[in-house]
Scaffold this active site. Structure first.
Site, PDB file in Angstrom:
ATOM      1  CE1 TYR A 468      -2.876  -3.088   0.433  1.00 36.93           C
ATOM      2  CE2 TYR A 468      -2.945  -2.637   2.678  1.00 36.93           C
ATOM      3  CZ  TYR A 468      -3.311  -3.740   1.685  1.00 36.93           C
ATOM      4  OH  TYR A 468      -4.036  -4.856   1.829  1.00 36.93           O
ATOM      5  CG  HIS A 469       4.196   1.622   1.058  1.00 34.93           C
ATOM      6  ND1 HIS A 469       5.213   0.936   1.729  1.00 34.93           N
ATOM      7  CD2 HIS A 469       3.318   1.658   2.015  1.00 34.93           C
ATOM      8  CE1 HIS A 469       5.098   0.652   2.802  1.00 34.93           C
ATOM      9  NE2 HIS A 469       3.888   1.240   3.049  1.00 34.93           N
ATOM     10  N   PRO A 470       1.640   3.023  -3.188  1.00 30.03           N
ATOM     11  CG  PRO A 470      -0.122   3.814  -3.777  1.00 30.03           C
ATOM     12  CD  PRO A 470       0.308   3.147  -2.747  1.00 30.03           C
TER      13      PRO A 470
END
Length: 561
Positions: A468-470
């Site tokens: 969840y680190h775009p």
């Protein structure tokens, strides 16, 4: 209806809340914030341990899904993004990790002039209020409260750190301070037992200012251009379309999915992509939506021989008691995200800074809280933190409510596939150390039978998930594919900037909330034309053996950065 503001901020997320606070400090400056989500008044948002609930519902989460990912045998992957004030800082895992100094030096090398570590560190410090006070690396008086949770009371946390040292790695007392590399504590954004999102830290304290207007449940349809200048926005509220004018600038802070999507809906982006979606091309900018990247991870799980894990707290009664303790006292297990120890290591001796991150959890379950082990267990979440694979965000139509096409191209590059093989094998070496002897049971996932490269690759394709680190989809730089310049201005346009993690040229070796907040702090000074904080001359810790050995447990040395 048309109102005029000095600045319009689109998105009240990790960056937008910072901008709202800082820009409205000047009472003569009129600021509008448009946010599609609503209130964060929910126990599931504010209680740190409940993080999996808002992250996996739809009330506070856009719940984007990728297109079928070719490198994952066609699986679609969940890409959560906050749909609430505070944005993803209101639904994330609360981890506070800044990244390595060389990550920000890398940004500058990639064309983001002025964004080297020495320039960024003062803004990390300005943002932060660290539980032990400020020093040359940590901030002691900023809005963003950070702490170490319950300070690794569960013995499994210490076992992980000790095992890392036994495996030949160094320890670090503060991965956000002098030395990132090594095994040690992890930090989180919590204050007095409550999630300290940017809504709590920045937005709410500013909302009583008469020059700041925050409108929730407002969907920004497009940025309005007059020639090559942004002059306002059109947004939708309660079924009505409303125009707001910006006398100075429009600031897009809608995140790595929302920001490129909004630019493209506004006619700003790759001409071919816009035409295919039926959007008139107002400004051909080929990099909008490209360069999308993300951290990804696998869960390496073990049974635990002692009944001390969080798996024993999954029953309804236990959860009710934990929740009651939080409601009454803001104490106990509820005040932690439970990622209280971890590590950063280099996967190869030739590397100059870490490329693998470990999150340790004294439980065996999924990140979304589903499928906990029936029994006691623990797990290591890990993946390569400097991915080479790149994807894109592309609109499907001019309609604001239609989600765009998202493709990360996970595992597209052999370097990333090899990175996961190293992650699994190195994790097994660490957990095999004597520090875990009293706790370590059988390997549950992937299991002892997964050994060869082909077996590991198949398991990763089947089980890998986003961390969840775009970021990166509106990249900062100077080349033809850059979307914004080093002042975060959209190239070729006036009065329009993008300020959020979409502008990161490359992934930092860490979780992204802390660097996003730092970026917005520094950007607020750039937007206001204020003198930037003086560059830091703090030394950066360098692990011994860099460039010579992959691991070394000897004392670190320090160099002037």
């Amino acid at each position: 209806m048309t109102d005029t503001y000095d600045y319009i901020i689109i998105g009240a997320g990790s960056a937008g809340c910072v901008l709202a606070n800082r820009l409205s400090e000047d009472p003569a400056t009129k600021v509008l914030v448009l946010e599609y989500g609503g209130s964060d008044k929910s126990i599931f948002i504010q209680m740190p341990t409940a993080l999996s609930i808002p992250m996996n519902g739809t009330k506070y989460n856009w719940k984007y899904m990728t297109l079928p990912e070719p490198g994952l045998d066609g699986r679609r992957v969940h890409c959560p993004r906050g749909k609430v004030i505070g944005g993803s800082s209101s639904i994330n895992g609360l981890v506070y990790m800044r990244g390595h100094a060389r990550d920000f030096d890398e940004w500058e090398e990639l064309g983001a002039r002025g964004w080297r570590y020495a320039n960024c560190l003062p803004y990390f410090q300005r943002a932060e209020s660290w539980q032990d006070g400020g020093d040359a690396y940590r901030g002691g008086a900023g809005p963003l409260a950070t702490n170490a949770g319950n300070r690794m009371q569960n013995p499994l946390y210490r076992a992980f750190v000790d095992a890392g040292r036994e495996a030949g790695y160094i320890a670090t007392d503060d991965p956000n301070g002098h030395l990132q590399e090594g095994f040690g504590p992890m930090h989180m954004t919590v204050k007095d037992g409550v999630r300290w999102s940017t809504a709590n830290a920045y937005l709410k304290p500013a909302m009583n200012r008469p020059n700041l207007t925050v409108i929730t449940h407002a969907m920004t349809r497009r940025v309005l251009l007059h020639g090559k200048r942004a002059v306002g926005v059109e947004y939708e509220l309660g079924g009505e379309r409303i125009v707001a004018k910006a006398s100075r600038e429009v600031l897009i802070s809608s995140g790595p999915i929302g920001s490129p999507h909004l630019l493209q809906r506004s006619g700003i982006g790759p001409a071919a992509v816009l035409r295919q979606a039926g959007v008139p091309v107002l400004h051909d900018l080929p990099g909008v939506g490209e360069n999308l990247q993300d951290h990804s991870e696998v869960y390496i799980q073990y049974a635990c021989k002692e009944p001390i894990t969080l798996n024993g707290k999954m029953g309804l009664l236990s959860r009710a008691l934990i929740g009651a303790e939080w409601l009454l006292f803001k104490k106990g297990l509820s005040v932690s995200n439970h990622f209280e120890s971890g590590g950063f290591i280099r996967s190869d001796a030739s590397l100059q800074w870490p490329d693998i991150q470990f999150h340790f959890l004294p439980a065996a379950m999924r990140y979304d809280g589903k499928k906990p082990l029936d029994g006691h267990g623990f797990m290591v979440l890990t993946g390569p933190n400097k991915p080479k694979s790149r994807g894109h965000v592309r609109l499907r139509s001019p309609e604001a409510h239609e989600q765009p096409d998202i493709l990360f191209n996970y595992l597209d590059r052999e370097e990333d596939r090899e990175g996961f093989r190293r992650c699994l094998r190195l994790t097994r070496e660490i957990v095999a150390q004597p520090a875990f002897d009293r706790f370590r049971g059988e390997e549950i996932a992937p299991g002892e039978n997964v050994r060869s490269d082909d077996e590991i690759d198949a398991w990763v394709r089947e089980t890998m998930e986003s961390t969840y680190h775009p970021c990166g989809s509106c990249r900062m730089g100077e080349d033809a594919m850059a979307v914004v310049d080093s002042d975060l201005k959209v190239r070729g346009l006036e009065g329009l900037r993008v300020i959020d993690s979409s502008v990161f040229p490359a992934e930092p070796n860490a979780n992204l909330n802390a660097p996003t907040i730092m970026l917005a702090e520094r950007a607020s000074d750039i937007v206001r034309g204020k003198p930037l904080l003086a560059a830091s001359n703090a030394e950066v810790g360098v692990a011994p053996g860099v460039g010579v050995t992959q691991r070394s447990g000897t004392p670190m040395r320090a160099v002037r950065h």
